[in-house]
Design a protein around this motif. Structure first.
Motif, PDB file in Angstrom:
ATOM      1  N   LEU A 391       0.821  -1.205   0.000  1.00 14.41           N
ATOM      2  CA  LEU A 391       0.000   0.000   0.000  1.00 14.41           C
ATOM      3  C   LEU A 391       0.858   1.259   0.000  1.00 14.41           C
ATOM      4  O   LEU A 391       0.440   2.308  -0.497  1.00 14.41           O
ATOM      5  CB  LEU A 391      -0.936  -0.010   1.205  1.00 14.41           C
ATOM      6  CG  LEU A 391      -2.026  -1.085   1.194  1.00 14.41           C
ATOM      7  CD1 LEU A 391      -2.872  -1.002   2.460  1.00 14.41           C
ATOM      8  CD2 LEU A 391      -2.909  -0.943  -0.045  1.00 14.41           C
ATOM      9  N   GLY A 392       2.071   1.150   0.552  1.00 20.31           N
ATOM     10  CA  GLY A 392       3.007   2.261   0.446  1.00 20.31           C
ATOM     11  C   GLY A 392       3.332   2.569  -1.002  1.00 20.31           C
ATOM     12  O   GLY A 392       3.486   3.735  -1.387  1.00 20.31           O
ATOM     13  N   GLY A 393       3.419   1.517  -1.813  1.00 19.78           N
ATOM     14  CA  GLY A 393       3.603   1.712  -3.249  1.00 19.78           C
ATOM     15  C   GLY A 393       2.414   2.406  -3.886  1.00 19.78           C
ATOM     16  O   GLY A 393       2.572   3.211  -4.822  1.00 19.78           O
ATOM     17  N   VAL A 394       1.218   2.094  -3.391  1.00 20.24           N
ATOM     18  CA  VAL A 394       0.012   2.762  -3.895  1.00 20.24           C
ATOM     19  C   VAL A 394       0.065   4.258  -3.582  1.00 20.24           C
ATOM     20  O   VAL A 394      -0.298   5.102  -4.415  1.00 20.24           O
ATOM     21  CB  VAL A 394      -1.256   2.125  -3.276  1.00 20.24           C
ATOM     22  CG1 VAL A 394      -2.498   2.902  -3.705  1.00 20.24           C
ATOM     23  CG2 VAL A 394      -1.382   0.664  -3.684  1.00 20.24           C
ATOM     24  N   VAL A 395       0.537   4.585  -2.378  1.00 20.46           N
ATOM     25  CA  VAL A 395       0.676   6.000  -1.999  1.00 20.46           C
ATOM     26  C   VAL A 395       1.654   6.699  -2.935  1.00 20.46           C
ATOM     27  O   VAL A 395       1.402   7.824  -3.393  1.00 20.46           O
ATOM     28  CB  VAL A 395       1.143   6.112  -0.530  1.00 20.46           C
ATOM     29  CG1 VAL A 395       1.496   7.563  -0.187  1.00 20.46           C
ATOM     30  CG2 VAL A 395       0.065   5.596   0.415  1.00 20.46           C
ATOM     31  N   GLU A 396       2.765   6.043  -3.245  1.00 23.66           N
ATOM     32  CA  GLU A 396       3.728   6.603  -4.198  1.00 23.66           C
ATOM     33  C   GLU A 396       3.072   6.836  -5.555  1.00 23.66           C
ATOM     34  O   GLU A 396       3.271   7.884  -6.189  1.00 23.66           O
ATOM     35  CB  GLU A 396       4.922   5.671  -4.372  1.00 23.66           C
ATOM     36  CG  GLU A 396       5.893   5.651  -3.213  1.00 23.66           C
ATOM     37  CD  GLU A 396       7.155   4.886  -3.557  1.00 23.66           C
ATOM     38  OE1 GLU A 396       7.817   5.243  -4.546  1.00 23.66           O
ATOM     39  OE2 GLU A 396       7.466   3.902  -2.852  1.00 23.66           O
ATOM     40  N   LEU A 397       2.321   5.843  -6.017  1.00 23.48           N
ATOM     41  CA  LEU A 397       1.671   5.937  -7.317  1.00 23.48           C
ATOM     42  C   LEU A 397       0.719   7.132  -7.373  1.00 23.48           C
ATOM     43  O   LEU A 397       0.725   7.912  -8.337  1.00 23.48           O
ATOM     44  CB  LEU A 397       0.907   4.640  -7.610  1.00 23.48           C
ATOM     45  CG  LEU A 397       0.003   4.639  -8.852  1.00 23.48           C
ATOM     46  CD1 LEU A 397       0.821   4.858 -10.117  1.00 23.48           C
ATOM     47  CD2 LEU A 397      -0.802   3.343  -8.934  1.00 23.48           C
ATOM     48  N   ILE A 398      -0.104   7.276  -6.345  1.00 22.08           N
ATOM     49  CA  ILE A 398      -1.074   8.376  -6.314  1.00 22.08           C
ATOM     50  C   ILE A 398      -0.362   9.720  -6.328  1.00 22.08           C
ATOM     51  O   ILE A 398      -0.756  10.652  -7.049  1.00 22.08           O
ATOM     52  CB  ILE A 398      -1.990   8.246  -5.085  1.00 22.08           C
ATOM     53  CG1 ILE A 398      -2.863   6.985  -5.204  1.00 22.08           C
ATOM     54  CG2 ILE A 398      -2.870   9.488  -4.931  1.00 22.08           C
ATOM     55  CD1 ILE A 398      -3.660   6.666  -3.954  1.00 22.08           C
ATOM     56  N   ALA A 399       0.716   9.830  -5.522  1.00 20.12           N
ATOM     57  CA  ALA A 399       1.455  11.101  -5.461  1.00 20.12           C
ATOM     58  C   ALA A 399       2.079  11.431  -6.810  1.00 20.12           C
ATOM     59  O   ALA A 399       2.014  12.583  -7.277  1.00 20.12           O
ATOM     60  CB  ALA A 399       2.525  11.023  -4.380  1.00 20.12           C
ATOM     61  N   ARG A 400       2.704  10.433  -7.452  1.00 24.24           N
ATOM     62  CA  ARG A 400       3.309  10.671  -8.773  1.00 24.24           C
ATOM     63  C   ARG A 400       2.245  11.004  -9.805  1.00 24.24           C
ATOM     64  O   ARG A 400       2.454  11.863 -10.669  1.00 24.24           O
ATOM     65  CB  ARG A 400       4.101   9.447  -9.221  1.00 24.24           C
ATOM     66  CG  ARG A 400       5.475   9.323  -8.590  1.00 24.24           C
ATOM     67  CD  ARG A 400       6.357   8.349  -9.358  1.00 24.24           C
ATOM     68  NE  ARG A 400       7.688   8.289  -8.766  1.00 24.24           N
ATOM     69  CZ  ARG A 400       8.063   7.412  -7.832  1.00 24.24           C
ATOM     70  NH1 ARG A 400       7.176   6.537  -7.372  1.00 24.24           N
ATOM     71  NH2 ARG A 400       9.286   7.416  -7.351  1.00 24.24           N
ATOM     72  N   LEU A 401       1.125  10.294  -9.746  1.00 27.23           N
ATOM     73  CA  LEU A 401       0.058  10.519 -10.710  1.00 27.23           C
ATOM     74  C   LEU A 401      -0.475  11.943 -10.602  1.00 27.23           C
ATOM     75  O   LEU A 401      -0.636  12.637 -11.620  1.00 27.23           O
ATOM     76  CB  LEU A 401      -1.070   9.508 -10.480  1.00 27.23           C
ATOM     77  CG  LEU A 401      -2.321   9.673 -11.351  1.00 27.23           C
ATOM     78  CD1 LEU A 401      -1.968   9.538 -12.831  1.00 27.23           C
ATOM     79  CD2 LEU A 401      -3.385   8.655 -10.950  1.00 27.23           C
ATOM     80  N   CYS A 402      -0.758  12.385  -9.398  1.00 27.95           N
ATOM     81  CA  CYS A 402      -1.287  13.745  -9.210  1.00 27.95           C
ATOM     82  C   CYS A 402      -0.305  14.794  -9.712  1.00 27.95           C
ATOM     83  O   CYS A 402      -0.687  15.747 -10.416  1.00 27.95           O
ATOM     84  CB  CYS A 402      -1.605  13.986  -7.734  1.00 27.95           C
ATOM     85  SG  CYS A 402      -2.971  12.985  -7.092  1.00 27.95           S
ATOM     86  N   MET A 403       0.976  14.629  -9.367  1.00 22.10           N
ATOM     87  CA  MET A 403       1.980  15.596  -9.793  1.00 22.10           C
ATOM     88  C   MET A 403       2.169  15.558 -11.305  1.00 22.10           C
ATOM     89  O   MET A 403       2.316  16.611 -11.957  1.00 22.10           O
ATOM     90  CB  MET A 403       3.303  15.309  -9.090  1.00 22.10           C
ATOM     91  CG  MET A 403       4.372  16.372  -9.317  1.00 22.10           C
ATOM     92  SD  MET A 403       3.916  17.998  -8.663  1.00 22.10           S
ATOM     93  CE  MET A 403       4.093  17.705  -6.904  1.00 22.10           C
ATOM     94  N   ALA A 404       2.146  14.348 -11.895  1.00 19.56           N
ATOM     95  CA  ALA A 404       2.335  14.227 -13.345  1.00 19.56           C
ATOM     96  C   ALA A 404       1.172  14.846 -14.116  1.00 19.56           C
ATOM     97  O   ALA A 404       1.374  15.478 -15.162  1.00 19.56           O
ATOM     98  CB  ALA A 404       2.493  12.762 -13.735  1.00 19.56           C
ATOM     99  N   VAL A 405      -0.042  14.658 -13.619  1.00 21.52           N
ATOM    100  CA  VAL A 405      -1.210  15.245 -14.290  1.00 21.52           C
ATOM    101  C   VAL A 405      -1.097  16.764 -14.322  1.00 21.52           C
ATOM    102  O   VAL A 405      -1.333  17.411 -15.353  1.00 21.52           O
ATOM    103  CB  VAL A 405      -2.514  14.801 -13.578  1.00 21.52           C
ATOM    104  CG1 VAL A 405      -3.700  15.629 -14.080  1.00 21.52           C
ATOM    105  CG2 VAL A 405      -2.766  13.318 -13.809  1.00 21.52           C
ATOM    106  N   VAL A 406      -0.701  17.331 -13.193  1.00 21.94           N
ATOM    107  CA  VAL A 406      -0.527  18.789 -13.136  1.00 21.94           C
ATOM    108  C   VAL A 406       0.600  19.224 -14.075  1.00 21.94           C
ATOM    109  O   VAL A 406       0.477  20.224 -14.798  1.00 21.94           O
ATOM    110  CB  VAL A 406      -0.223  19.233 -11.692  1.00 21.94           C
ATOM    111  CG1 VAL A 406       0.093  20.727 -11.646  1.00 21.94           C
ATOM    112  CG2 VAL A 406      -1.400  18.917 -10.778  1.00 21.94           C
TER     113      VAL A 406
END
Length: 448
Positions: A391-406
């Protein structure tokens, strides 16, 4: 060369075990770095960008398979720590058999979906074919990568981190020779670099297996062990699958980040690739400490010594704090001098330096939270808990995804580079809290 990590002062034991792992991880990184340097200098910057653009896919494919096989060895360290010789051998045989199923699955799926994946990642058209060729050959040879990492992890699970290093040093030298032979003499281009990696890692795997049977009888299964065992399979899959998914989820986040970087053209991709290779060397100490803590936690969990696990974690965190500060200064200083290694004299390195600096400077500030992720995550996995690290990997994914979208929406290269720091800070907070929760469960389990 087996090491019992359940006795003695934890810090010297941890440091002695980590140093060979650090050197081994650096040589492991040299596999792909040598590929990058050779194709960059002797094929061209476009070829370097092509190899670099597949780095996150390699992390996905190889990381998933390595996560699975490394998860299989957690049971080995626990059985060894508990003094269960039969259980140790049974776990080695079971993990080796299970890894073959993993190899077949990963190879088939990765080759089937490689082209659509490269398209999805906005791979520039001028490097697309070279990127597809390189990553396809790497996937064909994934059997070598998986079994080298599996056998070396078995050796590390009983406290032997030196012998895998020796084999890896030899194999890294062979990889360099084969790179020069295949790329320069045979003119196989990026495919030659990939085949050099596959052959070298295959030899490493064979050497590790030979050494296990000749020198480490503790890990050498006998004839009656070579069959799937129900309880061992259940345990190994319960740890291996979450570890593999954690790698895959983290890799998915880095692929999203690579998609954002790819929007800025092959020059930016080449500069980012070179900078990330330099940074990857610095990160190997953090990864080595994490690998050490997985073995340390596994053996002490097998013995039931929770107090010693806590003690080791505190010492590892202090060591990594100092290491992170030193690495931050080192990569910032080394970047302008090391960037030229990746390109021939005809390439204007000064045009690439601003792209590379942006990424390195943003990341170097956040090495301390990054280092804590490896310690907490691997300690939990060494105790047999795979869900929260995943789930820590999921947190990383969400953070990268949000930043990449922006970043994509604003067409901002700095924000694209900030995907990594955002992921590290988010995951560090999550894994730190998860470690506290898991250790409380471990205490109750051991008490019962």
């Amino acid at each position: 060369m087996e090491t019992d990590m359940t006795k003695g002062n934890p810090l010297p034991i941890i440091l002695r075990f980590t140093l060979p792992l650090l050197l081994g991880n650096i040589f492991q990184q040299l596999y792909n770095m040598v590929d990058t340097i050779v194709v960059g200098r002797f094929v061209g910057p476009g070829a370097l960008a092509a190899v670099g653009s597949t780095g996150t896919i390699m992390f996905l494919v190889i990381g998933f398979s390595q996560g699975m096989s490394t998860g299989f060895t957690v049971l080995t360290s626990q059985r060894f720590g508990a003094g269960d010789g039969e259980g140790t051998k049974r776990s080695v045989a079971n993990g080796t058999i299970l890894s073959m199923f993993v190899i077949v699955f990963i190879t088939a799926v990765s080759l089937m979906f490689m082209k659509p994946l490269l398209r999805l990642m906005n791979t520039p058209e001028d490097i697309f074919q070279d990127a597809f060729t390189y990553i396809s050959v790497i996937c064909i040879g994934i059997v070598a990568n998986v079994y080298y990492n599996l056998f070396s992890s078995f050796l590390r699970s009983v406290g032997n981190s030196r012998v895998p290093l020796l084999f890896l040093v030899f194999s890294s030298g062979l990889n360099l020779v084969l790179d020069l032979l295949f790329v320069i003499l045979f003119r196989w281009g990026v495919a030659g670099a990939a085949w050099a990696t596959n052959v070298s890692q295959g030899i490493s795997a064979i050497l590790c297996l030979y050494y296990i049977y000749k020198k480490v009888p503790t890990l050498a299964p006998e004839h009656h062990h070579w069959k799937l065992n129900g309880s061992a399979t259940k345990h190994q899959l319960s740890v291996g699958i979450p570890m593999a998914l954690q790698f895959a989820i983290t890799a998915s986040g880095t692929m999203i980040m690579q998609s954002a970087i790819n929007l800025f053209g092959s020059t930016a991709v080449a500069a980012f690739t070179a900078a990330s290779k330099i940074q990857s060397i610095a990160m190997q100490g953090m990864m080595a400490m994490g690998q050490t803590m997985a073995t340390y936690a596994g053996q002490n969990y097998g013995k039931g010594d929770i107090k010693r696990i806590h003690q080791g974690v505190r010492m590892a965190l202090g060591t990594e704090f100092v290491y992170s500060l030193v690495c931050s200064a080192a990569v910032i200083f080394a970047l302008p001098h090391a960037l030229g290694i990746f390109f021939s004299g005809g390439v204007d390195v000064s045009a690439m330096l601003p792209w590379a600096k942006t990424y390195i400077y943003l990341c170097a500030v956040f090495y301390i939270p990054l280092s804590t992720i490896y310690i907490f995550r691997n300690t939990m996995q060494g105790c047999g808990f795979g869900l929260l690290p995943m789930l820590g990997g999921v947190v990383e994914l969400i953070a990268r995804l949000c930043m990449a979208v922006v970043a994509i929406r604003l067409v901002s290269y700095p924000l694209s580079c900030a995907c990594d720091p955002a992921a590290w800070v988010s995951a560090a907070i999550f894994t730190g809290l998860s470690y506290i929760f898991v250790m409380k469960k471990v205490e109750k389990r051991i008490a019962i």
